[in-house]
Design a protein around this motif. Structure first.
Motif, mmCIF file in Angstrom:
data_model
loop_
_atom_site.group_PDB
_atom_site.id
_atom_site.type_symbol
_atom_site.label_atom_id
_atom_site.label_comp_id
_atom_site.label_asym_id
_atom_site.label_seq_id
_atom_site.Cartn_x
_atom_site.Cartn_y
_atom_site.Cartn_z
ATOM 1 N N ALA A 116 1.929 1.721 -3.493
ATOM 2 C CA ALA A 116 0.817 2.343 -4.223
ATOM 3 C C ALA A 116 0.771 3.838 -3.929
ATOM 4 O O ALA A 116 0.568 4.662 -4.832
ATOM 5 N N ALA A 117 0.977 4.203 -2.674
ATOM 6 C CA ALA A 117 0.998 5.620 -2.299
ATOM 7 C C ALA A 117 2.117 6.348 -3.038
ATOM 8 O O ALA A 117 1.933 7.448 -3.555
ATOM 9 N N ARG B 2 0.839 -1.208 0.000
ATOM 10 C CA ARG B 2 0.000 0.000 0.000
ATOM 11 C C ARG B 2 0.868 1.250 0.000
ATOM 12 O O ARG B 2 0.506 2.271 -0.570
ATOM 13 N N GLN B 3 2.041 1.157 0.636
ATOM 14 C CA GLN B 3 2.950 2.306 0.604
ATOM 15 C C GLN B 3 3.557 2.484 -0.787
ATOM 16 O O GLN B 3 3.766 3.609 -1.229
#
Lengths: 382, 382
Positions: A238-239, A235-236
């Protein structure tokens, strides 16, 4: 996946793994990302061995090498060494007070001290490798292997490094902590920028990844940017891509993998650490580097300390000592365990289990896909 | 858009805007986000006026109020005030040395000093409002208006605040800088957590948004989390959602809007500032708060300083002085311009033009959509 980085290096997943451990480099490369071997701790001979091993284990898949090349050395080192790799001149520039403070630490924490002469000589050898001359040897060794990227972690890549890489057709990556540095690095010939936020492990600035990445992306476009600092999950990543990066550069997350070179006592500390348990300290290298907070950082940054020296002198003071502390810590000595530490970013709080490096990559891929699904559901496009 | 936050508050875009300026609060609420008025600088009477004005300008759309409620005051203040709002006791607890240092600053920078008695009394009134008693009055005023959220910016929300909000059916938001604080806030009754990274303006911790948000999301699930710290653009909001947040809480970005209460001299500094030009300093409130680096922070944090006092005593020392400095700075006095500053996050480097607040929201919506498109193109799902 389709990012500038995936296309340029022919990788599936835009994840670059910085590690001093050849097993991690090969595992990430084989899992669809790209490993980058941190070469600074190696002699040219040892680096040659490591790269030969990697060549034998990645079946032609891409990997890179990172050489720490300081743009400008600390003044005292400049004076001592005149920019040259002279161990004796460097040793002579270290005040007695610092050796006394170090000896006092071993006494206070009840840790058998290392052979001081040996530690000095070992440290001085380490110190010379962060001079430009020392780095050049490592660059030459690296370019004699089928590497696909050469990275410089500190300051503007010296013209010699850029020229050598250019002749070999190898792109140069540069780590930066500010947009202004990114501009300078591109002007000096960097083909790829790693924008590293202050939450990163190792040498780092103060601007956070969330702010730095969009700033750097806007500053150097169309040069591709990798986001670094704090990233340990999909998710990081993706961020980071949402911020405009073409991929992520991760270093800390590999330190608690099965393959990692991390000493068992330090690995245990990392698994237990929260994101609050790191500190940006000059106590290991002379330049601010994020690492586990330990009695070592507390003492050097505390009121009784003469204060860390600059780079590379502080490396000379600390290197043999840290090796000894690590060795003694393994035997369970409580003082050594209190002092032991290593470079790691704030994402150490997210590193709670030991996994093979390959598994870390697969988990990041899965977590990335879930983050993207979540975003699409939120925006009604999924 | 569909996030827990959008659904709970009936807003289109998961953006909460913290501002001390009623015009910004109303503009963001009317543009599809939700404004939250920072109430700490107001007397209860003034807050009543501000909220009445907002009621008249948002046509029933949702907005909130933020009250700074310190969980625990500095010891010296506790001793002085026994936790009560006694301006005289607080004044008595301030060493003469601090007033002398302050007078010396005005002399050194050639700025006409404020009337010291007036500054002391004004400061003491300000100081009392960050006690629990002072905050309670502001909470009562807030709950007599159709607010949809009440937020507490420092420490665990006191039971009284939670009880009052619960009876009124108003959710309580709490700002946190660590996962451990988030756990405690939820246990104390918070319905919504604002995970604020160290790059944020104002009172802030040291863990970056990139690391803190996933940690807090995992810790308090299924309680919704807003990401704060460094966020001034739509791609950063997209990054926050990728990290697992339900929306973003932005404070700094409004300070350079047309409507902002920011003094012209400070607004000019913010427009010119890079992300490197902030510092986490105790010099304004006694607790670490990120703000523009200026001669004020350099002097208080420098070698000749007696060191900032705790909260709220440092507020008493600094408040009248900062008001005077700001006023004099407007006339072009160079010393006052050097000293002037204000709370702002590292994203000040991304704030380079003056826009209406409504435009900021629209630009964020557009930039968010572009970031999502980019992500989908990268992953091959777009």
């Amino acid at each position: 996946m389709r990012t500038e980085i995936c296309e340029r290096f022919g990788i599936e997943f835009p994840l670059l793994a910085f590690s001093h451990c050849r097993d991690v480099v090969a595992a990430v490369t084989n899992a669809g990302g790209m490993g980058v071997l941190g070469a600074v701790a190696y002699t040219p001979e040892r680096l040659e061995e490591e790269l030969r091993w990697i060549d034998d284990h990645v079946d032609g898949r891409p990997y890179g090498v990172d050489v720490l090349v300081p743009g400008r050395l600390d003044e005292s080192a400049e004076r001592a060494g005149r920019g040259e790799a002279d161990p004796d001149a460097m040793l002579a520039a270290i005040p007695d007070e610092h050796w006394r403070f170090l000896a006092g630490l071993f006494e206070k924490y009840d840790v058998p001290p290392p052979d001081l002469d040996q530690a000095r000589r070992g440290g001085a050898r380490g110190g010379t490798r962060v001079t430009q001359e020392g780095a050049t040897e490592l660059i030459d060794v690296s370019l004699s292997h089928p590497i696909r990227l050469i990275a410089g972690a500190l300051g503007t890549p010296p013209p010699l490094m850029v020229e050598k890489a250019r002749s070999a057709g190898i792109p140069v990556a540069a780590l930066v902590g500010t947009a202004e540095h990114a501009r300078r690095q591109v002007a000096a010939g960097a083909d790829l920028i790693v924008a590293q936020g202050g939450e990163a492990g190792g040498h780092t600035g103060e601007i956070s990844t969330m702010v730095l990445v969009p700033e750097v992306v806007d500053t150097v476009a169309p040069v591709p940017v990798l986001a670094a600092g704090g990233i340990a999950t999909g998710r990081q990543l993706a961020a980071a891509l949402a911020l405009g990066a073409s991929g992520a550069w991760c270093g800390s997350v590999w330190l608690t993998t099965e393959e990692a070179e991390t000493s068992p006592a330090v690995k245990e500390k990392m698994l237990a650490a929260t994101s609050r348990d790191t500190v940006r300290s000059r106590s290991r290298t002379g330049k601010p580097a994020r690492q586990l907070r330990s009695s070592w950082t507390d003492e050097w940054d505390g009121p009784g300390s003469p204060g860390p020296l600059g780079m590379p002198l502080q490396i000379i003071v600390s290197q043999g000592a840290m090796n000894q502390i690590q060795k003694i810590a393994e035997s369970g000595n409580p003082g050594a365990r209190a002092l032991a530490n290593y470079y790691v970013g704030q994402c150490v709080g997210l590193m709670n289990t030991v996994k093979p490096a390959r598994q870390v990559v697969h988990d990041m891929m899965q977590d990335f896909a879930e983050a993207l699904d979540r975003l699409n559901t939120i925006s009604g496009t999924g």
